[in-house]
Design a protein around this motif. Structure first.
Motif, PDB file in Angstrom:
ATOM      1  N   PHE A  27      19.900 -24.496  -9.736  1.00 16.65           N
ATOM      2  CA  PHE A  27      18.781 -23.688 -10.238  1.00 16.65           C
ATOM      3  C   PHE A  27      17.623 -24.599 -10.654  1.00 16.65           C
ATOM      4  CE2 PHE A  27      16.538 -22.054 -13.970  1.00 16.65           C
ATOM      5  CZ  PHE A  27      15.994 -20.876 -13.459  1.00 16.65           C
ATOM      6  N   ALA A  28      17.944 -25.680 -11.392  1.00 14.89           N
ATOM      7  CA  ALA A  28      16.901 -26.622 -11.816  1.00 14.89           C
ATOM      8  C   ALA A  28      16.262 -27.306 -10.608  1.00 14.89           C
ATOM      9  CB  ALA A  28      17.500 -27.658 -12.763  1.00 14.89           C
ATOM     10  N   ALA A  29      17.080 -27.698  -9.629  1.00 22.16           N
ATOM     11  CA  ALA A  29      16.536 -28.365  -8.444  1.00 22.16           C
ATOM     12  C   ALA A  29      15.576 -27.443  -7.699  1.00 22.16           C
ATOM     13  CB  ALA A  29      17.677 -28.802  -7.525  1.00 22.16           C
ATOM     14  N   ASP A  30      15.880 -26.155  -7.669  1.00 25.61           N
ATOM     15  CA  ASP A  30      15.001 -25.192  -7.017  1.00 25.61           C
ATOM     16  C   ASP A  30      13.656 -25.119  -7.734  1.00 25.61           C
ATOM     17  OD1 ASP A  30      14.088 -23.169  -5.343  1.00 25.61           O
ATOM     18  OD2 ASP A  30      14.950 -21.589  -6.582  1.00 25.61           O
ATOM     19  N   LEU A  31      13.668 -25.234  -9.061  1.00 22.48           N
ATOM     20  CA  LEU A  31      12.406 -25.197  -9.808  1.00 22.48           C
ATOM     21  C   LEU A  31      11.547 -26.415  -9.506  1.00 22.48           C
ATOM     22  CD1 LEU A  31      13.510 -24.041 -13.379  1.00 22.48           C
ATOM     23  CD2 LEU A  31      12.338 -22.691 -11.645  1.00 22.48           C
ATOM     24  N   TRP A  32      12.185 -27.572  -9.282  1.00 19.94           N
ATOM     25  CA  TRP A  32      11.446 -28.825  -9.157  1.00 19.94           C
ATOM     26  C   TRP A  32      11.006 -29.119  -7.731  1.00 19.94           C
ATOM     27  CZ3 TRP A  32      15.862 -31.339 -12.343  1.00 19.94           C
ATOM     28  CH2 TRP A  32      15.682 -31.024 -13.694  1.00 19.94           C
ATOM     29  N   THR A  33      11.599 -28.471  -6.745  1.00 21.64           N
ATOM     30  CA  THR A  33      11.259 -28.797  -5.373  1.00 21.64           C
ATOM     31  C   THR A  33       9.943 -28.132  -4.986  1.00 21.64           C
ATOM     32  OG1 THR A  33      12.088 -28.851  -3.106  1.00 21.64           O
ATOM     33  CG2 THR A  33      12.478 -26.838  -4.342  1.00 21.64           C
ATOM     34  N   SER A  34       9.245 -28.730  -4.036  1.00 20.22           N
ATOM     35  CA  SER A  34       7.961 -28.171  -3.596  1.00 20.22           C
ATOM     36  C   SER A  34       8.148 -26.942  -2.722  1.00 20.22           C
ATOM     37  CB  SER A  34       7.162 -29.238  -2.840  1.00 20.22           C
ATOM     38  OG  SER A  34       7.908 -29.715  -1.723  1.00 20.22           O
ATOM     39  N   GLU A  35       9.283 -26.833  -2.048  1.00 21.43           N
ATOM     40  CA  GLU A  35       9.569 -25.675  -1.208  1.00 21.43           C
ATOM     41  C   GLU A  35      10.750 -24.914  -1.791  1.00 21.43           C
ATOM     42  OE1 GLU A  35      10.230 -26.863   2.766  1.00 21.43           O
ATOM     43  OE2 GLU A  35       8.296 -27.897   2.980  1.00 21.43           O
ATOM     44  N   PRO A  36      10.574 -23.614  -2.051  1.00 22.45           N
ATOM     45  CA  PRO A  36      11.676 -22.837  -2.633  1.00 22.45           C
ATOM     46  C   PRO A  36      12.914 -22.861  -1.732  1.00 22.45           C
ATOM     47  CG  PRO A  36       9.613 -21.621  -2.721  1.00 22.45           C
ATOM     48  CD  PRO A  36       9.363 -22.813  -1.864  1.00 22.45           C
ATOM     49  N   ARG A  37      14.068 -22.971  -2.355  1.00 18.17           N
ATOM     50  CA  ARG A  37      15.330 -22.903  -1.624  1.00 18.17           C
ATOM     51  C   ARG A  37      16.358 -22.223  -2.531  1.00 18.17           C
ATOM     52  NH1 ARG A  37      16.404 -29.030  -0.474  1.00 18.17           N
ATOM     53  NH2 ARG A  37      14.166 -28.875  -0.083  1.00 18.17           N
ATOM     54  N   ASP A  38      17.446 -21.826  -1.925  1.00 16.75           N
ATOM     55  CA  ASP A  38      18.451 -21.093  -2.690  1.00 16.75           C
ATOM     56  C   ASP A  38      19.212 -22.005  -3.635  1.00 16.75           C
ATOM     57  OD1 ASP A  38      17.911 -18.650  -1.506  1.00 16.75           O
ATOM     58  OD2 ASP A  38      19.261 -19.033   0.170  1.00 16.75           O
ATOM     59  N   GLY A  39      19.532 -21.476  -4.805  1.00 16.00           N
ATOM     60  CA  GLY A  39      20.533 -22.120  -5.640  1.00 16.00           C
ATOM     61  C   GLY A  39      21.911 -21.678  -5.168  1.00 16.00           C
ATOM     62  N   TYR A  40      22.943 -22.093  -5.883  1.00 13.87           N
ATOM     63  CA  TYR A  40      24.302 -21.753  -5.487  1.00 13.87           C
ATOM     64  C   TYR A  40      25.027 -21.015  -6.597  1.00 13.87           C
ATOM     65  CZ  TYR A  40      23.841 -24.727  -1.400  1.00 13.87           C
ATOM     66  OH  TYR A  40      23.436 -25.263  -0.200  1.00 13.87           O
ATOM     67  N   LYS A  41      25.894 -20.143  -6.172  1.00 14.16           N
ATOM     68  CA  LYS A  41      26.783 -19.435  -7.077  1.00 14.16           C
ATOM     69  C   LYS A  41      28.217 -19.741  -6.653  1.00 14.16           C
ATOM     70  CE  LYS A  41      28.326 -14.845  -8.548  1.00 14.16           C
ATOM     71  NZ  LYS A  41      28.174 -13.389  -8.393  1.00 14.16           N
ATOM     72  N   VAL A  42      29.064 -20.034  -7.624  1.00 11.07           N
ATOM     73  CA  VAL A  42      30.477 -20.252  -7.322  1.00 11.07           C
ATOM     74  C   VAL A  42      31.136 -18.888  -7.144  1.00 11.07           C
ATOM     75  CG1 VAL A  42      32.653 -21.182  -8.174  1.00 11.07           C
ATOM     76  CG2 VAL A  42      30.518 -22.420  -8.584  1.00 11.07           C
ATOM     77  N   LEU A 308      35.785 -27.276  -4.321  1.00 13.17           N
ATOM     78  CA  LEU A 308      34.787 -26.365  -4.882  1.00 13.17           C
ATOM     79  C   LEU A 308      33.730 -25.985  -3.846  1.00 13.17           C
ATOM     80  CD1 LEU A 308      33.706 -24.899  -7.396  1.00 13.17           C
ATOM     81  CD2 LEU A 308      32.492 -27.005  -7.995  1.00 13.17           C
ATOM     82  N   GLU A 309      33.356 -26.955  -2.974  1.00  8.41           N
ATOM     83  CA  GLU A 309      32.283 -26.688  -2.018  1.00  8.41           C
ATOM     84  C   GLU A 309      32.648 -25.606  -0.997  1.00  8.41           C
ATOM     85  OE1 GLU A 309      34.272 -30.651  -0.794  1.00  8.41           O
ATOM     86  OE2 GLU A 309      33.847 -29.498  -2.603  1.00  8.41           O
ATOM     87  N   ASP A 310      33.937 -25.307  -0.858  1.00  6.03           N
ATOM     88  CA  ASP A 310      34.343 -24.231   0.064  1.00  6.03           C
ATOM     89  C   ASP A 310      34.250 -22.858  -0.597  1.00  6.03           C
ATOM     90  OD1 ASP A 310      34.883 -26.124   1.984  1.00  6.03           O
ATOM     91  OD2 ASP A 310      37.028 -26.250   1.505  1.00  6.03           O
ATOM     92  N   ASN A 311      33.877 -22.819  -1.854  1.00  3.62           N
ATOM     93  CA  ASN A 311      33.869 -21.549  -2.591  1.00  3.62           C
ATOM     94  C   ASN A 311      32.538 -21.341  -3.297  1.00  3.62           C
ATOM     95  OD1 ASN A 311      36.871 -20.429  -2.555  1.00  3.62           O
ATOM     96  ND2 ASN A 311      36.980 -22.666  -2.723  1.00  3.62           N
ATOM     97  N   VAL A 312      31.460 -21.631  -2.599  1.00  2.32           N
ATOM     98  CA  VAL A 312      30.122 -21.375  -3.115  1.00  2.32           C
ATOM     99  C   VAL A 312      29.356 -20.540  -2.106  1.00  2.32           C
ATOM    100  CG1 VAL A 312      30.043 -23.479  -4.509  1.00  2.32           C
ATOM    101  CG2 VAL A 312      29.198 -23.520  -2.170  1.00  2.32           C
ATOM    102  N   GLU A 313      28.346 -19.854  -2.579  1.00  3.83           N
ATOM    103  CA  GLU A 313      27.473 -19.096  -1.705  1.00  3.83           C
ATOM    104  C   GLU A 313      26.053 -19.192  -2.243  1.00  3.83           C
ATOM    105  OE1 GLU A 313      28.103 -14.637  -3.639  1.00  3.83           O
ATOM    106  OE2 GLU A 313      29.393 -15.292  -1.981  1.00  3.83           O
ATOM    107  N   ALA A 314      25.082 -18.963  -1.369  1.00  6.20           N
ATOM    108  CA  ALA A 314      23.674 -19.042  -1.776  1.00  6.20           C
ATOM    109  C   ALA A 314      23.367 -17.900  -2.734  1.00  6.20           C
ATOM    110  CB  ALA A 314      22.776 -18.967  -0.561  1.00  6.20           C
ATOM    111  N   ARG A 315      22.571 -18.218  -3.752  1.00  7.68           N
ATOM    112  CA  ARG A 315      22.145 -17.196  -4.705  1.00  7.68           C
ATOM    113  C   ARG A 315      20.800 -16.630  -4.228  1.00  7.68           C
ATOM    114  NH1 ARG A 315      23.720 -16.323  -9.695  1.00  7.68           N
ATOM    115  NH2 ARG A 315      24.623 -18.381  -9.970  1.00  7.68           N
TER     116      ARG A 315
END
Length: 315
Positions: A27-42, A308-315
């Protein structure tokens, strides 16, 4: 303590913390990047995730993240210092409301552990040693909801949570420990008019009224039970309001030299999974802990193999 509690307890705690850090970090990385991208939800997909993740992470309203995003964007755009302070307060409350709801189950997992071990686990461990062919799920006993405990265990857990909150629990902050079981006075130089009601932003006003109540008090009342989401958020909301102008709370957590050394560790290609951090400001080298031997608990082995990385999805 880890030998007594079981390796699965430590692995479960690590999994829950990594899950919440992943969600908040992206979520924080999405705020700081110049291009919007999805955060992740477990989101548990495979069978182990449905067992472990669902036991440790509680659902939280994702609208709080959207509110925080809007308030932070408005704070960055405004040139009004007083309004920016109000918007930052609201963003802190929205982020905490999401994070604390998400962490509710794991807080219970942590705080109730000595009671569960005393009443429900240790004698089963002994029995399992005598009858190893019987299945024994230590993690499941620690992760059971509080309201599903036998009456005696439930009453003792209530007593323990209140006593732990009042007598023991303190939060480590950059300006020292904060005992949540005692009233919290404002810091030196606190200006009650710096974030005055009525608030100019309606979302901030709703958040403050929801968690702290209006009008906001000049001191923070002690928390009676830190496992109560409502009590926890009331104390957090009051704390943020009192300490919003303390600059140490907004500084980077490490010195530049310390950050450089941590980056050198990351160059090895693996995260420093167990590191004691020097927060004294002297920049001393972090102390690595020796890893514990691999556990024989089958639940611990399942958690160690969990991806854990197999059990995340884009928010």
């Amino acid at each position: 303590m880890i030998v007594l509690l079981g390796r699965a307890y430590l692995q479960g705690l690590s999994l829950a913390n990594r899950s919440i850090f992943l969600e908040m970090g992206t979520f924080a990385a999405d705020l700081w990047t110049s291009e919007p991208r999805d955060g992740y939800k477990v989101a548990p997909h495979d069978r182990p995730a449905q067992v472990f993740v669902s036991s440790l992470l509680q659902e939280a309203d994702p609208e709080y993240l959207e509110v925080a995003r809007r308030l932070l964007a408005e704070a960055r755009a405004t040139g009004d210092g007083a309004l920016r302070t109000e918007l930052i307060l609201g963003a802190n409350l929205a982020l905490s409301a999401f994070e604390q709801a998400r962490a509710q189950k794991v807080l219970e997992f942590v705080l109730y552990r000595p009671i569960r071990w005393l009443f429900r686990v240790w004698w089963r461990v002994v029995l399992h040693w005598l009858t190893p062919w019987r299945e024994f799920h230590r993690f499941a006993l620690y992760a059971e909801p509080h309201d599903q405990q036998p009456p005696l265990v439930g009453r003792v857990e209530d007593w323990w949570a209140r006593r732990y909150t009042r007598r023991i629990l303190a939060l480590e902050t950059p300006i020292g420990e904060v005992a949540v079981g005692a009233p919290l006075s404002p810091p030196d130089g606190f200006d009650a008019g710096a974030v005055p009601p009525p608030f100019r932003n309606q979302q901030v006003e709703r958040l403050v009224d929801r968690f702290a109540g209006l009008p906001m008090p000049a001191t923070c009342a002690a928390a009676g039970n830190w496992l109560s989401y409502e009590e926890r958020m009331r104390f957090i909301a009051c704390y943020f309001r009192l300490y919003l102008h303390v600059h140490q709370l907004f500084d980077r957590p490490f010195t530049e030299e310390h950050a450089r050394r941590l980056e050198e560790m990351l160059d090895d290609g693996a995260l420093p999974t167990a590191t004691r951090v020097d927060r004294s400001g002297t920049g001393g080298r972090p102390t690595r802990w020796f890893p514990l031997p691999r556990g024989v608990d089958p639940e611990a082995r399942a958690l160690e193999a969990f991806r854990l990385e197999d059990n995340v999805e884009a928010r």
